[in-house]
Design a protein around this motif. Structure first.
Motif, PDB file in Angstrom:
ATOM      1  N   ALA A  96      19.064  44.260  -4.537  1.00  0.00           N
ATOM      2  CA  ALA A  96      19.358  45.479  -5.290  1.00  0.00           C
ATOM      3  C   ALA A  96      18.067  46.222  -5.600  1.00  0.00           C
ATOM      4  CB  ALA A  96      20.089  45.129  -6.585  1.00  0.00           C
ATOM      5  N   PHE A  97      18.217  47.430  -6.131  1.00  0.00           N
ATOM      6  CA  PHE A  97      17.087  48.207  -6.625  1.00  0.00           C
ATOM      7  C   PHE A  97      17.387  48.555  -8.071  1.00  0.00           C
ATOM      8  CE2 PHE A  97      14.749  52.114  -7.489  1.00  0.00           C
ATOM      9  CZ  PHE A  97      13.473  51.736  -7.092  1.00  0.00           C
ATOM     10  N   ALA A 102      11.266  48.300 -17.529  1.00  0.00           N
ATOM     11  CA  ALA A 102      10.283  47.349 -16.972  1.00  0.00           C
ATOM     12  C   ALA A 102       9.680  47.857 -15.672  1.00  0.00           C
ATOM     13  CB  ALA A 102      10.933  45.988 -16.752  1.00  0.00           C
ATOM     14  N   GLY A 103      10.292  48.863 -15.062  1.00  0.00           N
ATOM     15  CA  GLY A 103       9.776  49.418 -13.815  1.00  0.00           C
ATOM     16  C   GLY A 103      10.874  49.585 -12.783  1.00  0.00           C
ATOM     17  N   CYS A 119       9.152  38.129 -14.785  1.00  0.00           N
ATOM     18  CA  CYS A 119       9.170  39.370 -14.001  1.00  0.00           C
ATOM     19  C   CYS A 119      10.203  39.318 -12.874  1.00  0.00           C
ATOM     20  CB  CYS A 119       7.784  39.661 -13.428  1.00  0.00           C
ATOM     21  SG  CYS A 119       7.208  38.451 -12.236  1.00  0.00           S
ATOM     22  N   GLY A 120      10.800  38.156 -12.603  1.00  0.00           N
ATOM     23  CA  GLY A 120      11.830  38.040 -11.582  1.00  0.00           C
ATOM     24  C   GLY A 120      11.330  37.936 -10.165  1.00  0.00           C
ATOM     25  N   VAL A 121      10.017  37.803  -9.980  1.00  0.00           N
ATOM     26  CA  VAL A 121       9.451  37.726  -8.635  1.00  0.00           C
ATOM     27  C   VAL A 121       9.438  36.295  -8.115  1.00  0.00           C
ATOM     28  CG1 VAL A 121       7.357  38.112  -7.271  1.00  0.00           C
ATOM     29  CG2 VAL A 121       8.105  39.811  -8.931  1.00  0.00           C
ATOM     30  N   SER A 122       9.317  35.316  -8.998  1.00  0.00           N
ATOM     31  CA  SER A 122       9.308  33.936  -8.530  1.00  0.00           C
ATOM     32  C   SER A 122      10.490  33.174  -9.124  1.00  0.00           C
ATOM     33  CB  SER A 122       7.980  33.249  -8.871  1.00  0.00           C
ATOM     34  OG  SER A 122       7.855  33.039 -10.238  1.00  0.00           O
TER      35      SER A 122
END
Length: 125
Positions: A96-97, A102-103, A119-122
């Motif tokens: 998703a986008f 938060a950005g 941050c949901g990246v890892s």
């Protein structure tokens, strides 16, 4: 007598289906805007790499062409690509986008992740 159970292995053939991956309307709309800005078609490559604060991390990049063994996921004429090594970690996920306080970024909503960083990246499995 004791028995040892091993964790289930992840094996998905990109050409066999059953992966459950989807590209959200928000991600497709963002890819269309990026392609318009670039003046050429682009696809979103989504990969899983080792590392990050939780063990694995997502990698996103815009590409013009797919690799021969990529899984292609399409929505509204836009496409995301996933390589066969990353596919098992992304089974049943949604790409998703999001654009919030938060950005603005592409994200993976991954039901396989046992935990993830702030941050949901890892993530970890």
């Amino acid at each position: 007598m004791s028995s040892v159970q091993s964790a289930p292995t992840f094996e998905i053939s990109p050409h066999a289906g059953g992966h459950g991956l989807s590209l959200s309307d928000s991600a497709a709309a963002r890819l269309a805007k990026l392609a318009e800005a670039e003046g050429r078609p682009v696809m979103l490559r989504v990969a899983v790499d080792g590392g990050g604060c939780s063990g694995f991390q997502y990698r996103f990049e815009l590409v013009e062409a797919a690799e021969p063994d990529d899984l292609r996921i399409e929505t509204a004429g836009q496409a995301a690509l996933v390589d066969p090594v990353s596919l098992p970690f992304l089974k049943n996920s949604e790409i998703a986008f999001v654009d919030d306080l938060a950005g603005a970024q592409f994200v993976v909503r991954n039901p396989n992740a046992a935990s993830s960083c702030g941050c949901g990246v890892s993530f970890s499995i």
